[in-house]
Design a protein around this motif. Structure first.
Motif, PDB file in Angstrom:
ATOM      1  N   GLY A   8      41.695  26.950  43.390  1.00 54.33           N
ATOM      2  CA  GLY A   8      41.569  27.719  44.621  1.00 54.33           C
ATOM      3  C   GLY A   8      41.418  29.194  44.297  1.00 54.33           C
ATOM      4  O   GLY A   8      41.634  29.627  43.153  1.00 54.33           O
ATOM      5  N   GLN A   9      41.063  29.969  45.313  1.00 57.43           N
ATOM      6  CA  GLN A   9      40.804  31.382  45.063  1.00 57.43           C
ATOM      7  C   GLN A   9      42.037  32.084  44.496  1.00 57.43           C
ATOM      8  O   GLN A   9      43.139  31.948  45.016  1.00 57.43           O
ATOM      9  CB  GLN A   9      40.357  32.088  46.343  1.00 57.43           C
ATOM     10  CG  GLN A   9      39.804  33.485  46.066  1.00 57.43           C
ATOM     11  CD  GLN A   9      39.273  34.150  47.302  1.00 57.43           C
ATOM     12  OE1 GLN A   9      40.025  34.767  48.050  1.00 57.43           O
ATOM     13  NE2 GLN A   9      37.977  34.031  47.543  1.00 57.43           N
ATOM     14  N   THR A  10      41.815  32.813  43.416  1.00 62.62           N
ATOM     15  CA  THR A  10      42.899  33.478  42.694  1.00 62.62           C
ATOM     16  C   THR A  10      42.505  34.914  42.399  1.00 62.62           C
ATOM     17  O   THR A  10      41.339  35.203  42.110  1.00 62.62           O
ATOM     18  CB  THR A  10      43.185  32.730  41.373  1.00 62.62           C
ATOM     19  OG1 THR A  10      43.524  31.381  41.669  1.00 62.62           O
ATOM     20  CG2 THR A  10      44.316  33.375  40.610  1.00 62.62           C
ATOM     21  N   VAL A  11      43.483  35.812  42.448  1.00 60.19           N
ATOM     22  CA  VAL A  11      43.264  37.230  42.178  1.00 60.19           C
ATOM     23  C   VAL A  11      44.115  37.642  40.995  1.00 60.19           C
ATOM     24  O   VAL A  11      45.318  37.349  40.952  1.00 60.19           O
ATOM     25  CB  VAL A  11      43.624  38.100  43.405  1.00 60.19           C
ATOM     26  CG1 VAL A  11      43.362  39.573  43.102  1.00 60.19           C
ATOM     27  CG2 VAL A  11      42.839  37.646  44.630  1.00 60.19           C
ATOM     28  N   THR A  12      43.501  38.298  40.006  1.00 58.72           N
ATOM     29  CA  THR A  12      44.244  38.872  38.886  1.00 58.72           C
ATOM     30  C   THR A  12      43.888  40.338  38.765  1.00 58.72           C
ATOM     31  O   THR A  12      42.802  40.759  39.175  1.00 58.72           O
ATOM     32  CB  THR A  12      43.919  38.153  37.565  1.00 58.72           C
ATOM     33  OG1 THR A  12      42.506  38.184  37.335  1.00 58.72           O
ATOM     34  CG2 THR A  12      44.387  36.709  37.602  1.00 58.72           C
ATOM     35  N   SER A  13      44.786  41.132  38.221  1.00 63.27           N
ATOM     36  CA  SER A  13      44.562  42.573  38.105  1.00 63.27           C
ATOM     37  C   SER A  13      44.564  43.004  36.655  1.00 63.27           C
ATOM     38  O   SER A  13      45.111  42.328  35.778  1.00 63.27           O
ATOM     39  CB  SER A  13      45.635  43.347  38.875  1.00 63.27           C
ATOM     40  OG  SER A  13      46.895  43.179  38.255  1.00 63.27           O
ATOM     41  N   GLY A  14      43.958  44.152  36.409  1.00 58.79           N
ATOM     42  CA  GLY A  14      43.921  44.716  35.068  1.00 58.79           C
ATOM     43  C   GLY A  14      43.190  46.043  35.101  1.00 58.79           C
ATOM     44  O   GLY A  14      43.118  46.702  36.140  1.00 58.79           O
ATOM     45  N   ILE A  15      42.646  46.403  33.952  1.00 56.35           N
ATOM     46  CA  ILE A  15      41.882  47.643  33.862  1.00 56.35           C
ATOM     47  C   ILE A  15      40.532  47.357  33.208  1.00 56.35           C
ATOM     48  O   ILE A  15      40.313  46.281  32.650  1.00 56.35           O
ATOM     49  CB  ILE A  15      42.624  48.717  33.034  1.00 56.35           C
ATOM     50  CG1 ILE A  15      42.804  48.232  31.583  1.00 56.35           C
ATOM     51  CG2 ILE A  15      43.949  49.076  33.676  1.00 56.35           C
ATOM     52  CD1 ILE A  15      43.310  49.315  30.646  1.00 56.35           C
ATOM     53  N   VAL A  16      39.643  48.326  33.288  1.00 62.53           N
ATOM     54  CA  VAL A  16      38.402  48.266  32.509  1.00 62.53           C
ATOM     55  C   VAL A  16      38.769  48.621  31.076  1.00 62.53           C
ATOM     56  O   VAL A  16      39.256  49.717  30.804  1.00 62.53           O
ATOM     57  CB  VAL A  16      37.339  49.236  33.061  1.00 62.53           C
ATOM     58  CG1 VAL A  16      36.113  49.245  32.150  1.00 62.53           C
ATOM     59  CG2 VAL A  16      36.949  48.860  34.476  1.00 62.53           C
ATOM     60  N   SER A  17      38.575  47.677  30.176  1.00 57.64           N
ATOM     61  CA  SER A  17      38.991  47.869  28.786  1.00 57.64           C
ATOM     62  C   SER A  17      37.907  48.477  27.912  1.00 57.64           C
ATOM     63  O   SER A  17      38.207  49.053  26.866  1.00 57.64           O
ATOM     64  CB  SER A  17      39.410  46.526  28.178  1.00 57.64           C
ATOM     65  OG  SER A  17      40.381  45.892  28.969  1.00 57.64           O
ATOM     66  N   GLY A  18      36.655  48.310  28.298  1.00 52.81           N
ATOM     67  CA  GLY A  18      35.566  48.836  27.478  1.00 52.81           C
ATOM     68  C   GLY A  18      34.256  48.803  28.228  1.00 52.81           C
ATOM     69  O   GLY A  18      34.077  48.049  29.189  1.00 52.81           O
ATOM     70  N   LEU A  19      33.325  49.642  27.795  1.00 52.60           N
ATOM     71  CA  LEU A  19      31.992  49.718  28.379  1.00 52.60           C
ATOM     72  C   LEU A  19      30.951  49.383  27.319  1.00 52.60           C
ATOM     73  O   LEU A  19      31.222  49.470  26.119  1.00 52.60           O
ATOM     74  CB  LEU A  19      31.714  51.122  28.930  1.00 52.60           C
ATOM     75  CG  LEU A  19      32.751  51.704  29.887  1.00 52.60           C
ATOM     76  CD1 LEU A  19      32.408  53.156  30.205  1.00 52.60           C
ATOM     77  CD2 LEU A  19      32.813  50.880  31.175  1.00 52.60           C
ATOM     78  N   ALA A  20      29.771  49.023  27.753  1.00 51.06           N
ATOM     79  CA  ALA A  20      28.632  48.802  26.852  1.00 51.06           C
ATOM     80  C   ALA A  20      28.952  47.819  25.747  1.00 51.06           C
ATOM     81  O   ALA A  20      28.622  48.047  24.587  1.00 51.06           O
ATOM     82  CB  ALA A  20      28.162  50.134  26.261  1.00 51.06           C
ATOM     83  N   ARG A  21      29.603  46.717  26.103  1.00 47.68           N
ATOM     84  CA  ARG A  21      29.868  45.689  25.112  1.00 47.68           C
ATOM     85  C   ARG A  21      28.607  44.847  24.947  1.00 47.68           C
ATOM     86  O   ARG A  21      28.196  44.157  25.875  1.00 47.68           O
ATOM     87  CB  ARG A  21      31.038  44.794  25.544  1.00 47.68           C
ATOM     88  CG  ARG A  21      32.368  45.516  25.657  1.00 47.68           C
ATOM     89  CD  ARG A  21      32.780  46.132  24.343  1.00 47.68           C
ATOM     90  NE  ARG A  21      34.175  46.535  24.364  1.00 47.68           N
ATOM     91  CZ  ARG A  21      34.646  47.625  23.776  1.00 47.68           C
ATOM     92  NH1 ARG A  21      33.823  48.425  23.118  1.00 47.68           N
ATOM     93  NH2 ARG A  21      35.930  47.908  23.819  1.00 47.68           N
TER      94      ARG A  21
END
Length: 460
Positions: A171-184
């Motif tokens: 079912g629909q789930t929400v998790t949180s975090g941060i942007v860890s990196g760009l241009a991978r």
């Protein structure tokens, strides 16, 4: 389902302006956390159920680990239904949805379920395996909740993000975090290496095609893959940037069913520390041009072999995948500003972005029943063919587009270049077709496959 990575290359309307972002500060903000944001964003994230029919060969030895290796491919082909479960994001109130290619690509039956449990049938408008993206249209849908696209080039490392999807089908789930990196760009998804945002928000199988949103409820990426040893989330997830999603939506609305990328007509490689010293650069970075096709738009703009491309449209490029991404989001028919280092001097060039030219015409021929290899599909080599089959720039002649059933059994592959047929050099599909129709009972083919010459002797 989400594609795990086991260790062992113009948006809809204008992009919204970047709003101020910050962490929760007051007691009230901390108490409610992300709840207001989830209430706003979650209704636009959907579950996708897809079915497709594939052909599988049934063998008496399928369950035998020893004999199966010798009899694989034998037996009658039987249709089998494959089910796929993933997520998607609604991008307009009339039911435009984005998901991953590996969730819905080649599917014949697609159902989209909203958070409020409403269901709609959907069809694929545009799909691209290389980018692992697909654009769907929900049928008989209107006034739906949707997410706005944010210019993903404005995303910064450390921003708070939410990942919304349907992991493991629970079912629909929400998790949180941060942007860890760009241009991978050192990881792969779809059919090639891509260009991603990285996040530590928990992403698991089933999250594919789900939303990665910022604290303003704007879509910054489409969750697509994870780096894992166990098959579960280790806090290293990847999302396809929203800028590329926007270009997909543009092309889908224009009526294209395949994604069209601008053609570079160029080979290049990243500049490392040793190369930087020799090129007079103060640090590693950029892409050194190793070869240019005679009809390359970069050659027409003034670039030369050994030039180092530092930026495209004001943003750095350090890998071929970044170069492909920058050209893709710039869009066909537009110009890209390219910053180039040459012999210690830095110059900007304007490059016209377009498709690979079909010059000379490919004149595709499918060999008939009287041919020595009936069903083989051949084309004259031009710039477009070179790009499609990743051929050397200086190659000429006839390429095998599809070997057909007989050609496959004889060992031909798509991308093989026919050089000589029964002692006759062939330079066009007309000549190749004539030679195959008049072939001897002991047919000899000389084929170029990559950098190798392959000789095939076939008794008809």
């Amino acid at each position: 389902m989400l594609r795990p990575l086991v260790i062992a290359f113009s948006l809809v309307a204008a992009m919204p302006a970047l709003a101020e972002t910050r962490v929760p500060q007051t007691p009230a903000e901390i108490r409610f956390g992300f709840a207001p944001l989830v209430k706003e964003a979650a209704p636009a994230v959907v579950n996708i159920y897809a079915k497709r029919i594939v052909q599988e060969r049934q063998s008496l030895f399928t369950s035998d680990p020893f004999f199966d290796q010798f009899f694989r491919g034998f037996g009658e082909s039987q249709p089998k239904v494959q089910n796929s479960l993933g997520s998607g994001v609604i991008l307009s109130d009339d039911g435009i949805v984005v998901s991953n290619y590996h969730v819905v690509g080649m599917s014949t039956d697609i159902r989209v379920q909203l958070k409020d449990r409403r269901e709609y049938k959907a069809r694929v408008l545009l799909a691209d395996e290389e980018s692992d993206l697909a654009i769907l249209q929900m049928e008989d849908a209107n006034t739906l909740p949707f997410l706005k696209l944010r210019n993903s080039d404005t995303v910064e490392v450390g921003e708070l993000v939410l990942a919304i999807g349907n992991p493991f089908g629970v079912g629909q789930t929400v998790t949180s975090g941060i942007v860890s990196g760009l241009a991978r760009s050192g990881v792969s998804t779809g059919n090639s290496r891509g260009y991603f945002l990285q996040t530590d928000a928990a992403i698991n199988p089933g999250n594919s095609g789900g939303a990665l949103v910022d604290v303003n409820g704007e879509l910054i990426g489409i969750n697509t893959s994870i780096l894992t040893r166990s098959g579960g989330s280790n806090g290293i997830g990847f999302a396809i940037p929203a800028r590329l999603v926007g270009e997909f939506v543009n092309q889908a609305r224009e009526g294209y069913d395949e994604f069209r990328r601008p053609w570079a007509g160029m080979f290049g490689q990243p500049v490392d520390a040793d190369m930087a010293d020799g090129l007079g650069l103060d640090r590693p970075g950029g892409i050194i041009v190793s070869d240019l096709h005679p009809e390359s738009p970069f050659l027409a703009a003034g670039l030369e072999a050994s030039d180092v491309i530092l930026e495209v449209d004001g943003l750095p490029v350090n890998t071929p995948a970044e170069m492909v991404f920058r050209m893709s989001v710039a869009g066909l028919g537009n110009q890209a500003s390219v910053l180039v280092a040459r012999e210690g001097e830095v110059t900007s060039y304007d490059v016209d972005l377009g498709s690979a030219p079909e010059n000379p015409p490919r004149h595709t021929i499918e060999a008939g029943r009287k041919s020595a290899i009936p069903g083989v599909v051949m084309s004259n080599i031009n710039a477009a063919v070179v790009w499609e089959f990743n051929l050397p720039f200086n190659i000429e002649g006839v390429v095998v587009e599809t070997p057909g059933a007989v050609g496959s059994r004889l060992g031909l592959r798509a991308g093989d270049v026919l050089r000589v047929i029964d002692g006759e050099e062939v330079s066009s599909t007309k000549e190749a077709d004539h030679a195959l129709r008049n072939a001897s009972k002991r047919l000899t083919l000389e084929v170029q496959r990559g950098t190798q010459r392959v000789v095939m002797r076939i008794r008809l």
